[in-house]
Write an enzyme that holds these catalytic residues in place. Structure first.
Site, PDB file in Angstrom:
ATOM      1  N   ASP A  63       0.823  -1.193   0.127  1.00 26.48           N
ATOM      2  CA  ASP A  63       0.084  -0.093  -0.061  1.00 26.48           C
ATOM      3  C   ASP A  63       1.021   1.138  -0.040  1.00 26.48           C
ATOM      4  O   ASP A  63       1.562   1.493   0.811  1.00 26.48           O
ATOM      5  CB  ASP A  63      -0.784   0.150   1.224  1.00 26.48           C
ATOM      6  CG  ASP A  63      -1.914   1.217   1.330  1.00 26.48           C
ATOM      7  OD1 ASP A  63      -1.668   2.268   0.449  1.00 26.48           O
ATOM      8  OD2 ASP A  63      -2.844   0.984   2.269  1.00 26.48           O
ATOM      9  N   HIS A  64       1.008   1.958  -0.954  1.00 28.03           N
ATOM     10  CA  HIS A  64       1.744   2.998  -1.340  1.00 28.03           C
ATOM     11  C   HIS A  64       1.532   4.156  -0.203  1.00 28.03           C
ATOM     12  O   HIS A  64       2.623   4.976  -0.140  1.00 28.03           O
ATOM     13  CB  HIS A  64       1.919   3.619  -2.686  1.00 28.03           C
ATOM     14  CG  HIS A  64       3.323   4.320  -3.186  1.00 28.03           C
ATOM     15  ND1 HIS A  64       3.664   5.262  -2.386  1.00 28.03           N
ATOM     16  CD2 HIS A  64       3.839   3.927  -4.209  1.00 28.03           C
ATOM     17  CE1 HIS A  64       5.011   5.695  -3.031  1.00 28.03           C
ATOM     18  NE2 HIS A  64       4.994   4.880  -4.143  1.00 28.03           N
ATOM     19  N   ARG A  65       0.414   4.364   0.352  1.00 23.72           N
ATOM     20  CA  ARG A  65       0.325   5.187   1.132  1.00 23.72           C
ATOM     21  C   ARG A  65       1.114   5.190   2.567  1.00 23.72           C
ATOM     22  O   ARG A  65       1.119   5.803   3.534  1.00 23.72           O
ATOM     23  CB  ARG A  65      -1.439   5.311   1.614  1.00 23.72           C
ATOM     24  CG  ARG A  65      -2.025   5.699   0.666  1.00 23.72           C
ATOM     25  CD  ARG A  65      -3.686   5.621   0.978  1.00 23.72           C
ATOM     26  NE  ARG A  65      -3.961   4.098   1.201  1.00 23.72           N
ATOM     27  CZ  ARG A  65      -5.114   3.632   1.682  1.00 23.72           C
ATOM     28  NH1 ARG A  65      -6.058   4.332   1.677  1.00 23.72           N
ATOM     29  NH2 ARG A  65      -5.272   2.436   1.837  1.00 23.72           N
TER      30      ARG A  65
END
Length: 428
Positions: free
Chosen positions: A400-402
């Site tokens: 999850d790039h967040r």
């Protein structure tokens, strides 16, 4: 009277099977007593009473399928032990305000108003409260989101709303309406007929609760999580040799360690080395988890479930092997408790036993990563400038790039790779 409603025993539950009653009409129950068993989309669980009272009606028979969440399944007398008729004055006033057709009805005690629909928190999760607590909150204009539950599993019960501060008022209708209408309705899937496939050319298998839940969660994840994969190859010849020795030592105890047990242990240790990968995105901030609670994907009839090896970084391979075998067995029998498959900080999905060389998994929200493990197979490799053969396994980390950016994901895999390739360090 108080209705006992079909509870939502997991965030994904929409309906269930009322498998068994543990009470009958005339029984007196207290908060916390087990009253029924319900088969959900993932497990069979016991249901506890959240209010006191006498069982006056069983509204849904044992074995009934497709019982929707919040459907009344039984009734209790109020906690005082007697039915709660409306005072005469209130009954007469209600009669005077009723429609003509209602005014001709015989005089009787007014039934209790139905409990308001189960409210939801700001992030859309259902707030668990007893029917009586919801009714009292509605009558007093209290917002259940601001009240902490002290009943079983954190459920809000009568004493919680009666002791709530007066400032816990409900949001205005306009605010609630705006919140309810702010989302965008999802696109509905087309029927096969709309796509030109005629009836009678296929057999239709209805979606059960688990299929619906998995479909909804996967769509939500793929739509809402900005995810990306990272790939790495690891050599597992030493791991296979160490595994053979470990299993020979553990054979008298009846314990057999699998490759996946090594993967779970190595992932847990790597998460402690790179704690930034052991995290979840929340609207309030990034949650940095204290322990590596590793969820392992287990295929069961009709779907998938992810039981958890909790605090895996603290456990030896023999303990992980014992726990994973037990969890997988009870998962297939649908006998897991909610706390055994809800939560987790990181997931492992292994399809190597099916000969799958490489694949990418969908993130198990709210976790920040999921690791996909392929089959170990002999491949040509170059060592010291010479062509050689090694047993190689491809691992994919979906992030999850967040929460986990490319550099953090790469550092995690850099920590994971030597643990798998030289697993003696995991035996210490």
């Amino acid at each position: 009277m108080t209705d006992i409603l079909m509870p939502a025993l997991s965030p994904t539950m929409e309906e269930g099977v009322l498998a068994k009653w543990h009470v009958k009409v005339g029984d007196v129950v207290s908060a916390g007593d087990v009253i029924a068993e319900i088969e959900t989309d993932k497990a069979t669980m016991e249901v506890e009473a959240v209010d006191e009272g006498e069982v006056t009606d069983i509204l849904v028979a044992e074995g009934t399928e497709g019982v929707k969440v919040n459907t009344p399944i039984a009734r209790l007398k109020d906690e005082g032990g007697a039915a709660a008729p409306a005072p005469a004055a209130k009954a007469e006033a209600a009669k005077a305000e009723a429609a003509p057709a209602q005014a001709e009805a015989p005089k009787a005690a007014a039934p209790a108003a139905p409990a308001p629909a189960a409210p939801k928190s700001d992030n859309g999760e259902r707030i668990f409260a007893s029917p009586l607590a919801r009714r009292i909150a509605a009558q007093n204009g209290l917002d259940l989101k601001s009240i902490k539950g002290t009943g079983p599993h954190g459920r809000i019960v009568k004493r919680d709303v009666e002791g709530a501060p007066k400032g816990a008022a409900q949001p205005t209708a306009s605010t609630a309406t705006a919140a309810a209408t702010s989302g965008i309705a999802p696109r509905q899937a087309q029927s096969l007929a709309q796509m030109g496939i005629p009836d009678g050319s296929y057999d239709l298998i209805p979606l059960d609760g688990m299929k619906k839940a998995v479909a909804r969660r996967m769509v939500d994840s793929i739509q809402n999580v900005p995810h990306f994969p990272l790939f790495i190859d690891v050599e597992i010849d030493q791991l296979m040799a160490v595994r053979a020795k470990v299993n020979k030592m553990l054979e008298p105890q009846g314990i057999k360690v699998s490759v996946n047990d090594f993967v779970i242990k190595a992932a847990a240790l790597a998460l402690k080395i790179v704690p930034e990968a052991n995290a979840s995105y929340t609207p309030e901030g990034i949650a940095m988890h204290h322990n590596a609670d590793v969820s392992m994907a287990v295929a069961i009839d009709g779907g998938l479930i992810t039981p958890i090896i909790k605090k895996a970084e603290t456990k030896g391979l023999a303990q992980i092997a014992t726990e994973s075998k037990d969890l997988a067995k009870r998962a297939r029998e649908r006998k897991l408790k909610p706390e055994e498959f809800q939560g987790g900080t990181f997931s492992v999905s292994n399809l190597g036993m099916f000969g799958i060389k490489q694949f990418t998994s969908i993130i198990n929200e709210p976790q920040g990563c999921i690791m996909s493990v392929g089959a170990g197979e002999q491949r040509p490799v170059v060592k010291d400038g010479q062509l050689a053969v090694a047993t190689v396994m491809t691992v994919t980390l979906t992030c999850d790039h967040r929460v986990v950016d490319g550099a953090t994901g790469a550092r995690f895999l850099q920590a994971f790779k030597p643990l798998i390739e030289d697993p003696v360090a995991m035996l210490a």
